[in-house]
Design a protein around this motif. Structure first.
Motif, PDB file in Angstrom:
ATOM      1  N   MET A 229       0.834  -1.210   0.000  1.00  0.00           N
ATOM      2  CA  MET A 229       0.000   0.000   0.000  1.00  0.00           C
ATOM      3  C   MET A 229       0.864   1.252   0.000  1.00  0.00           C
ATOM      4  O   MET A 229       0.571   2.227  -0.695  1.00  0.00           O
ATOM      5  N   GLN A 230       1.961   1.263   0.795  1.00  0.00           N
ATOM      6  CA  GLN A 230       2.820   2.444   0.822  1.00  0.00           C
ATOM      7  C   GLN A 230       3.615   2.581  -0.466  1.00  0.00           C
ATOM      8  O   GLN A 230       3.718   3.681  -1.030  1.00  0.00           O
ATOM      9  N   ALA A 231       4.187   1.466  -0.945  1.00  0.00           N
ATOM     10  CA  ALA A 231       5.024   1.535  -2.137  1.00  0.00           C
ATOM     11  C   ALA A 231       4.224   1.998  -3.346  1.00  0.00           C
ATOM     12  O   ALA A 231       4.678   2.839  -4.129  1.00  0.00           O
ATOM     13  N   THR A 232       3.004   1.467  -3.494  1.00  0.00           N
ATOM     14  CA  THR A 232       2.203   1.859  -4.650  1.00  0.00           C
ATOM     15  C   THR A 232       1.690   3.293  -4.518  1.00  0.00           C
ATOM     16  O   THR A 232       1.487   3.966  -5.526  1.00  0.00           O
ATOM     17  N   PHE A 251       2.965  -5.198  -7.316  1.00  0.00           N
ATOM     18  CA  PHE A 251       4.062  -5.023  -6.363  1.00  0.00           C
ATOM     19  C   PHE A 251       4.312  -6.318  -5.590  1.00  0.00           C
ATOM     20  O   PHE A 251       5.458  -6.750  -5.433  1.00  0.00           O
ATOM     21  N   ILE A 252       3.244  -6.948  -5.091  1.00  0.00           N
ATOM     22  CA  ILE A 252       3.392  -8.198  -4.324  1.00  0.00           C
ATOM     23  C   ILE A 252       4.030  -9.278  -5.191  1.00  0.00           C
ATOM     24  O   ILE A 252       4.930 -10.010  -4.749  1.00  0.00           O
ATOM     25  N   LEU A 253       3.589  -9.386  -6.440  1.00  0.00           N
ATOM     26  CA  LEU A 253       4.147 -10.402  -7.344  1.00  0.00           C
ATOM     27  C   LEU A 253       5.613 -10.110  -7.660  1.00  0.00           C
ATOM     28  O   LEU A 253       6.436 -11.026  -7.739  1.00  0.00           O
ATOM     29  N   LEU A 254       5.946  -8.829  -7.829  1.00  0.00           N
ATOM     30  CA  LEU A 254       7.335  -8.456  -8.111  1.00  0.00           C
ATOM     31  C   LEU A 254       8.235  -8.808  -6.939  1.00  0.00           C
ATOM     32  O   LEU A 254       9.312  -9.399  -7.123  1.00  0.00           O
ATOM     33  N   VAL A 255       7.801  -8.453  -5.726  1.00  0.00           N
ATOM     34  CA  VAL A 255       8.590  -8.770  -4.532  1.00  0.00           C
ATOM     35  C   VAL A 255       8.757 -10.271  -4.390  1.00  0.00           C
ATOM     36  O   VAL A 255       9.861 -10.766  -4.107  1.00  0.00           O
ATOM     37  N   THR A 256       7.673 -11.016  -4.594  1.00  0.00           N
ATOM     38  CA  THR A 256       7.742 -12.483  -4.462  1.00  0.00           C
ATOM     39  C   THR A 256       8.685 -13.080  -5.490  1.00  0.00           C
ATOM     40  O   THR A 256       9.488 -13.976  -5.176  1.00  0.00           O
TER      41      THR A 256
END
Length: 517
Positions: A229-232, A251-256
């Protein structure tokens, strides 16, 4: 010693080995079922689930605040006492063991795992909140006064200094000593061996390790979701695009994906490399901010912040007849409980990378150095942000409205805002990747019965499961479900602190029987 090694080997009899994977036949299914049950509970009725767990969390923060504060203070005294005592010379792995990682790489890994994301998220937001009474002020000092500035900066370093790292370090010392010096499994339950003997590898130990798996999974899931939420919000601000659920999912998929690649490459080529890159980028951001706020102003602020930390350390450590009860429970007690959700994650990971270090070195680098780093970081970001509030400059002049946007609003008023804002987004991604890496390693170790040498694919599977938990909660329950799970994780901080007390006693008992170096 021989008996302990035999016990450690015996725990492997509980493991199931299938197609190159290695799972503990009790810890793995137990923790998995608990995770699934809590996720289903959150998804069935996110609002009711969140309210129920918020109620439990609220009751704990209100009624167990004394115990939580005592344990936080005790962790600091415990670690400092070990460093100053003759036990401080004891080396993890024995006196002939030598460190696997250099000093800078070691510090980079533990710092990135411990609170890198938190410093970005709260580096501006917390000092401004404490100064402007976003949610009351420490010790009830009048808001937006010189007293509020001193108390706010002192309270911020208090929250991010000795105490959280002492909580992490207690877990690290217990796991590292019993694994490297006694040949027991790489898990918190091993620290119970001096107290309950062989029962530590029975039902009690299985329950302790299952509990720590669940605590770590949900601590990571909520951090990943809230971090997205913060990064986006920052990406939306920098690029001028809409902050949508699709962007958060990306973002979640990129981090994973990055975390999975890093885990697959291993500790040296993956986790260590990313941590070193992170520290260089963080240092670059820090220097740009120092130049932006003014070098002389920054160094003056560092001195003031250090003095404020010392001045308010004892009053803020007190839990009896606090005049600021609501602030005390909502900030400090909450923080201590939240650090416990990361206690197993950071503690076990720090132990994993600390073979060859003495207990004294552990305390110096894991507890003292990050506190000094926090003083410098918050002096630049928090002190600079409060100066903007005082001068009526930029969006922060109106106070803290959106925690996710605070750091970007601060940077907007400094030179090279576009560059520093992009750096923050990159750092958020990499810090989250390193946290996910270390978390997946820890969960995998625990679920394998304390085996630190599982196959890379098994660690990636745990990483994917944590990401799926986050995405599922996000898709169906939104931030309501995530915050409900966060409240549940915070509530688990109370039993973790009770466990921590037992682990301290067990470690002292074991150290007392060690030959003096």
């Amino acid at each position: 010693m021989r008996d302990m090694v035999a016990e450690g080997s015996a725990t492997q009899d509980f493991n199931i080995r299938l197609m190159g994977l290695n799972f503990h036949r009790i810890i793995f299914p137990t923790s998995l079922l608990i995770v699934l049950a809590l996720v289903l509970g959150a998804l069935n009725d996110p609002t009711a689930f969140g309210q129920a767990l918020e109620g439990v969390k609220g009751w704990i923060l209100s009624n167990c605040d004394g115990f939580i504060m005592i344990m936080g203070n005790l962790a600091v005294l415990f670690c400092a006492g070990l460093a100053l005592s003759p036990f401080g010379k004891i080396r993890l792995g024995g006196q002939d063991a030598r460190p696997e990682f250099g000093l800078l790489s070691w510090f980079s890994m533990l710092f990135a795992a411990g609170m890198g994301v938190g410093l970005l998220y709260w580096g501006v937001a917390e000092p401004v909140a404490q100064y402007t009474e976003w949610w009351k002020t420490p010790l009830n000092v009048p808001k937006q006064t010189p007293e509020a500035l001193h108390a706010g900066m002192g309270a911020t370093i208090f929250h991010w200094g000795f105490h959280p790292w002492a909580i992490y370090l207690t877990s690290a010392l217990v796991v590292g000593f019993f694994a490297y010096n006694k040949g027991l499994p790489f898990s918190l339950s091993s620290g119970l061996q001096p107290l309950i003997g062989k029962a530590h590898k029975g039902l009690v130990g299985h329950l302790v390790d299952s509990f720590t798996v669940v605590l770590t999974v949900f601590g990571l899931a909520t951090s990943l979701g809230l971090g997205a939420m913060q990064a986006t919000a920052g990406i939306s601000h920098v690029l001028g695009i809409a902050n949508s659920f699709g962007l958060q999912l990306l973002f979640i998929l990129l981090v994973t994906g990055l975390a999975g690649f890093s885990l697959w490459r291993g500790m040296d080529a993956g986790v260590k490399l990313l941590s070193n890159i992170n520290m260089l980028l963080a240092l670059g951001l820090f220097l740009l901010v120092v130049v932006g706020v003014g070098v002389l102003s920054f160094f003056s602020g560092v001195l003031d912040t250090a003095v404020n930390f010392v001045e308010f350390f004892i009053p803020l450590s007190n839990w009896i007849d606090r005049p600021d009860q609501d602030w005390f429970q909502g900030w400090t007690v909450f923080y201590w409980a939240w650090w416990c959700t990361w206690g197993p994650l950071v503690g076990v990971f720090v132990a994993r990378v600390s073979r060859g270090r003495t207990l004294r070195q552990m305390v110096g680098v894991v507890m003292v150095v990050p506190t000094l780093a926090a003083i410098f970081w918050f002096s630049a970001f928090g002190g600079g942000a409060i100066a903007q509030v005082i001068d009526g400059t930029g969006a922060l002049a109106a106070g803290l409205v959106d925690v996710n946007m605070a750091i970007f609003q601060f940077l907007e008023e400094l030179p090279m805002a576009a560059i520093t804002s992009v750096l923050v987004v990159i750092l958020l991604i990499i810090f989250m990747v390193t946290s996910m890496d270390s978390g997946a390693l820890v969960v995998d170790n625990l679920a394998a019965g304390g085996d630190p040498d599982t196959a890379p694919v098994q660690r990636v599977l745990w990483l994917v499961m944590i990401a799926l938990v986050t995405i599922t909660l996000f898709v169906i329950g939104g931030d309501t479900a995530l915050k409900g799970i966060q409240a549940g994780a915070v509530a688990m901080g109370l039993p973790f602190m009770a466990l921590m007390l037992l682990l301290m006693v067990g470690l002292l008992k074991a150290l007392a029987s060690e030959p003096r170096p």
